[in-house]
Write a protein that holds these residues in place. Structure first.
Motif, PDB file in Angstrom:
ATOM      1  N   ILE A  15     -33.875   3.553 -36.598  1.00  0.00           N
ATOM      2  CA  ILE A  15     -34.919   4.312 -35.895  1.00  0.00           C
ATOM      3  C   ILE A  15     -36.101   4.537 -36.829  1.00  0.00           C
ATOM      4  O   ILE A  15     -37.254   4.272 -36.473  1.00  0.00           O
ATOM      5  CB  ILE A  15     -34.379   5.668 -35.386  1.00  0.00           C
ATOM      6  N   ARG A  16     -35.833   5.023 -38.045  1.00  0.00           N
ATOM      7  CA  ARG A  16     -36.895   5.334 -38.983  1.00  0.00           C
ATOM      8  C   ARG A  16     -37.580   4.078 -39.505  1.00  0.00           C
ATOM      9  O   ARG A  16     -38.781   4.070 -39.752  1.00  0.00           O
ATOM     10  CB  ARG A  16     -36.341   6.205 -40.109  1.00  0.00           C
ATOM     11  N   VAL A  17     -36.813   3.003 -39.680  1.00  0.00           N
ATOM     12  CA  VAL A  17     -37.414   1.748 -40.126  1.00  0.00           C
ATOM     13  C   VAL A  17     -38.393   1.235 -39.070  1.00  0.00           C
ATOM     14  O   VAL A  17     -39.542   0.897 -39.377  1.00  0.00           O
ATOM     15  CB  VAL A  17     -36.325   0.693 -40.426  1.00  0.00           C
ATOM     16  N   LEU A  18     -37.940   1.181 -37.834  1.00  0.00           N
ATOM     17  CA  LEU A  18     -38.793   0.678 -36.755  1.00  0.00           C
ATOM     18  C   LEU A  18     -40.013   1.567 -36.539  1.00  0.00           C
ATOM     19  O   LEU A  18     -41.132   1.073 -36.358  1.00  0.00           O
ATOM     20  CB  LEU A  18     -37.987   0.532 -35.467  1.00  0.00           C
ATOM     21  N   ASP A  53     -34.168  12.805 -34.221  1.00  0.00           N
ATOM     22  CA  ASP A  53     -35.034  11.646 -34.409  1.00  0.00           C
ATOM     23  C   ASP A  53     -35.794  11.305 -33.126  1.00  0.00           C
ATOM     24  O   ASP A  53     -36.955  10.892 -33.182  1.00  0.00           O
ATOM     25  CB  ASP A  53     -34.219  10.446 -34.880  1.00  0.00           C
ATOM     26  N   VAL A  54     -35.155  11.468 -31.988  1.00  0.00           N
ATOM     27  CA  VAL A  54     -35.834  11.240 -30.702  1.00  0.00           C
ATOM     28  C   VAL A  54     -37.006  12.222 -30.564  1.00  0.00           C
ATOM     29  O   VAL A  54     -38.109  11.838 -30.182  1.00  0.00           O
ATOM     30  CB  VAL A  54     -34.856  11.364 -29.515  1.00  0.00           C
ATOM     31  N   GLY A  55     -36.756  13.477 -30.903  1.00  0.00           N
ATOM     32  CA  GLY A  55     -37.836  14.463 -30.869  1.00  0.00           C
ATOM     33  C   GLY A  55     -38.978  14.073 -31.791  1.00  0.00           C
ATOM     34  O   GLY A  55     -40.157  14.170 -31.429  1.00  0.00           O
ATOM     35  N   LEU A  68     -39.440  18.803 -27.192  1.00  0.00           N
ATOM     36  CA  LEU A  68     -38.726  20.084 -27.195  1.00  0.00           C
ATOM     37  C   LEU A  68     -37.258  19.967 -26.789  1.00  0.00           C
ATOM     38  O   LEU A  68     -36.392  20.575 -27.421  1.00  0.00           O
ATOM     39  CB  LEU A  68     -39.432  21.095 -26.293  1.00  0.00           C
ATOM     40  N   GLY A  69     -36.944  19.214 -25.741  1.00  0.00           N
ATOM     41  CA  GLY A  69     -35.558  19.110 -25.276  1.00  0.00           C
ATOM     42  C   GLY A  69     -34.621  18.543 -26.325  1.00  0.00           C
ATOM     43  O   GLY A  69     -33.611  19.181 -26.678  1.00  0.00           O
ATOM     44  N   PRO A  70     -34.908  17.355 -26.867  1.00  0.00           N
ATOM     45  CA  PRO A  70     -34.007  16.808 -27.876  1.00  0.00           C
ATOM     46  C   PRO A  70     -33.944  17.658 -29.145  1.00  0.00           C
ATOM     47  O   PRO A  70     -32.880  17.793 -29.755  1.00  0.00           O
ATOM     48  CB  PRO A  70     -34.573  15.421 -28.184  1.00  0.00           C
ATOM     49  N   LEU A  71     -35.074  18.242 -29.540  1.00  0.00           N
ATOM     50  CA  LEU A  71     -35.063  19.072 -30.743  1.00  0.00           C
ATOM     51  C   LEU A  71     -34.277  20.362 -30.527  1.00  0.00           C
ATOM     52  O   LEU A  71     -33.556  20.811 -31.416  1.00  0.00           O
ATOM     53  CB  LEU A  71     -36.492  19.367 -31.204  1.00  0.00           C
TER      54      LEU A  71
END
Length: 177
Positions: A15-18, A53-55, A68-71
């Motif tokens: 995720i972070r690489v992309l 990470d999604v947030g 907000l939801g994922p976080l």
């Protein structure tokens, strides 16, 4: 090798690489894959790390309301698990979302919670990163003198702060150390 947990963790790291390469769509798809692996394994903490990470991806894309939801999910799970560091990371990012949505009370509550953890240990980089976001929030609220005092005090106490040059939490790369 077939170890599903490690496949999930490597998928999560992608995720972070992309995102770092600027491909937020691929990073988002990868996050979905990682979440599915961790859900199949029943690993609630890694689902929470990935939701954080999604947030972050939503923040990078300029969609703080969607962050907000994922976080919040990440904050709740890490709090139940007693993982103060992971909770502070999620709270920092949720504070950024609240700041960007002009929710100052919620932003400061999350920033203060994150700072409390970071100041209790050897987390100078994390503390400096959150303080930059607090300074941004204070300036956005018209509290320039308070922002300047915080900036000056932190620069004197934490040499990492000045090297960040006013960075924004939406630009940071989450880290699950």
């Amino acid at each position: 090798m077939g170890e599903r947990h490690w496949v999930g963790r490597v998928t999560n790291a992608r995720i972070r690489v992309l995102a770092g390469m600027g491909d937020l769509d691929a990073a988002s798809e990868t996050a979905g894959s990682a979440i599915e692996i961790f859900r199949q394994l029943g690993d609630e903490m890694w689902v929470a790390h990935t939701q954080r990470d999604v947030g972050w991806l939503h923040l990078k894309a300029g969609r703080p309301a969607e962050a907000l939801g994922p976080l919040t999910h990440a904050v709740e799970v890490t709090e139940r698990a007693g993982d103060a560091y992971a909770n502070a990371m999620a709270r920092h990012l949720r504070g950024v979302a609240h700041r960007d949505l002009s929710h100052p009370a919620e932003a400061h509550a999350d920033f203060d919670a994150a700072l409390s953890v970071y100041r209790s240990g050897d987390y100078a980089w994390n503390e400096a990163a959150v303080v930059h976001d607090v300074v941004r929030a204070l300036r956005a609220e018209g509290r320039s003198e308070e922002a300047a005092a915080l900036e000056t005090g932190t620069a004197a106490a934490n040499p990492l702060f000045t090297g960040m040059h006013g960075r924004n939490g939406a630009e940071a790369v989450p880290d699950e150390d």
